[in-house]
Design a protein around this motif. Sequence first.
Motif, PDB file in Angstrom:
ATOM      1  N   VAL A 235       0.983  -1.128   0.027  1.00 47.22           N
ATOM      2  CA  VAL A 235      -0.216   0.111  -0.045  1.00 47.22           C
ATOM      3  C   VAL A 235       0.994   1.350  -0.012  1.00 47.22           C
ATOM      4  O   VAL A 235       0.616   2.331  -0.500  1.00 47.22           O
ATOM      5  N   HIS A 236       1.823   1.311   1.051  1.00 47.89           N
ATOM      6  CA  HIS A 236       2.732   2.444   0.760  1.00 47.89           C
ATOM      7  C   HIS A 236       3.463   2.795  -0.163  1.00 47.89           C
ATOM      8  O   HIS A 236       3.605   3.873  -0.972  1.00 47.89           O
ATOM      9  N   VAL A 237       4.022   1.679  -0.873  1.00 50.61           N
ATOM     10  CA  VAL A 237       4.675   1.980  -2.220  1.00 50.61           C
ATOM     11  C   VAL A 237       3.795   2.395  -3.472  1.00 50.61           C
ATOM     12  O   VAL A 237       4.132   3.266  -4.258  1.00 50.61           O
ATOM     13  N   MET A 238       2.683   1.992  -3.469  1.00 50.13           N
ATOM     14  CA  MET A 238       1.688   2.565  -4.397  1.00 50.13           C
ATOM     15  C   MET A 238       1.220   3.828  -4.120  1.00 50.13           C
ATOM     16  O   MET A 238       1.057   4.634  -4.913  1.00 50.13           O
ATOM     17  N   HIS A 239       1.333   4.098  -2.824  1.00 49.42           N
ATOM     18  CA  HIS A 239       0.926   5.643  -2.487  1.00 49.42           C
ATOM     19  C   HIS A 239       2.086   6.396  -2.906  1.00 49.42           C
ATOM     20  O   HIS A 239       1.952   7.589  -3.660  1.00 49.42           O
ATOM     21  N   ARG A 240       3.273   6.139  -2.688  1.00 48.32           N
ATOM     22  CA  ARG A 240       4.422   6.840  -3.438  1.00 48.32           C
ATOM     23  C   ARG A 240       4.453   6.853  -5.001  1.00 48.32           C
ATOM     24  O   ARG A 240       4.644   7.840  -5.329  1.00 48.32           O
ATOM     25  N   ILE A 241       4.311   5.822  -5.575  1.00 51.97           N
ATOM     26  CA  ILE A 241       3.977   5.686  -7.083  1.00 51.97           C
ATOM     27  C   ILE A 241       3.154   6.700  -7.364  1.00 51.97           C
ATOM     28  O   ILE A 241       3.271   7.658  -8.276  1.00 51.97           O
ATOM     29  N   VAL A 244       4.106  10.480  -7.069  1.00 51.41           N
ATOM     30  CA  VAL A 244       4.766  10.739  -8.245  1.00 51.41           C
ATOM     31  C   VAL A 244       4.101  11.049  -9.630  1.00 51.41           C
ATOM     32  O   VAL A 244       4.294  12.170 -10.352  1.00 51.41           O
ATOM     33  N   ILE A 245       3.124  10.249 -10.074  1.00 48.94           N
ATOM     34  CA  ILE A 245       2.384  10.315 -11.011  1.00 48.94           C
ATOM     35  C   ILE A 245       1.315  11.606 -10.802  1.00 48.94           C
ATOM     36  O   ILE A 245       1.159  12.374 -11.737  1.00 48.94           O
ATOM     37  N   ALA A 251       0.864  18.994 -11.954  1.00 48.38           N
ATOM     38  CA  ALA A 251       1.677  20.174 -12.046  1.00 48.38           C
ATOM     39  C   ALA A 251       1.571  20.516 -13.674  1.00 48.38           C
ATOM     40  O   ALA A 251       1.599  21.738 -14.095  1.00 48.38           O
ATOM     41  N   ALA A 252       1.660  19.582 -14.731  1.00 44.37           N
ATOM     42  CA  ALA A 252       1.548  19.903 -15.929  1.00 44.37           C
ATOM     43  C   ALA A 252       0.378  20.583 -16.285  1.00 44.37           C
ATOM     44  O   ALA A 252       0.256  21.519 -17.016  1.00 44.37           O
ATOM     45  N   TYR A 253      -0.845  20.231 -15.691  1.00 44.02           N
ATOM     46  CA  TYR A 253      -2.040  20.883 -15.955  1.00 44.02           C
ATOM     47  C   TYR A 253      -2.040  22.294 -15.354  1.00 44.02           C
ATOM     48  O   TYR A 253      -2.472  23.403 -15.994  1.00 44.02           O
ATOM     49  N   ALA A 254      -1.497  22.356 -13.892  1.00 44.53           N
ATOM     50  CA  ALA A 254      -1.596  23.778 -13.569  1.00 44.53           C
ATOM     51  C   ALA A 254      -0.687  24.595 -14.381  1.00 44.53           C
ATOM     52  O   ALA A 254      -0.988  25.726 -14.381  1.00 44.53           O
TER      53      ALA A 254
END
Length: 326
Positions: A235-241, A244-245, A251-254
């Motif tokens: 769960v933690h790893v998926m939250h970190r990934i 980043v996504i 950020a690209a949208y903003a």
Amino acid sequence: MKTLKVLVSSAVVLAMLVILLGAYTRLTDAGLGCPDWPGCYGFLKVPEQAHHIEQAEALYPERPVESHKAWNEMIHRYFAGTLGLLILAIFVVSLKQKRLLLPSLLLGLVIFQAALGMWTVTLALHPVVVMGHLLGGFTLLSLLALYWWQLQPAPLIVVKQSLKLLFWPVLLVLAAQIALGGWTAANYAALACIQLPVCEAGWTTQLNFDEAFSLHLGYDNYEYGVMSQSARATVHVMHRIGAVITLLVVAAYAIALWRTSSGLMRNLAGAVLVLLVLQFSLGLANVVLHLPLGNAVAHNFVAANLLMCLVVIGYQLHRNKESAYA
């Protein structure tokens, strides 16, 4: 109209405070500080006198009174209850203004939030309920912010048509990441990995998706979690990934909005960028500093405000049919 604006403004501020208190309650392990609902050990406030404590512990022998945890929980309930009454007042005043959609949604949601608060206790911190309660609080804040903006004069927004269409997938990415963060917190997985950039050595061989995203039904108590270490690490790893996504997508949208718009929309896009960088930094600090309380509460609060700002952007993009598009 002036009364309605004051009520909605007050509700926005109070919703932010309730979110802060909710995070603080969860992170101080006070979610079951009172083992019943809506009172506390059968009282309207935390029992403090010796004979009241004796009576409380006779009713709930499996949960001795811990005053600091009980007060954390009850203060959160007092403020949440006040917010519910304030939203009821908004609904009543809005009836006279013939503004029914958002007030009705707000009233329905705050009632559902109260039910989730009850189930959080009666189901002993079931992760699905805890995550749902967090998402409900964030949604409530966003809807209150939408109502506040609805009561303001509508500015002319000039943006690219493509940015209007892209708003929905960007919102979905952010909402999914917030839900994943809620799942991480509800399953006590925030410290499952304490090394950067992803997890401890050999993490790829430890992934356990079946258990990590199971509903885990049938347990009597979910306090401190019921998952294995490998499931929590997953769960933690998926939250970190996901972080980043989300950072890259939002950020690209903003940035695209900031570069191609002006005035209010440019300011909102800038606010999203600032909140996004702050949120990512707070997430890193949670890992490096091993989840300090103030930092973890801030991580929760900034996520709520990030969602609110993005929802307001979407509303501004869609509110005027006469808005111009480049």
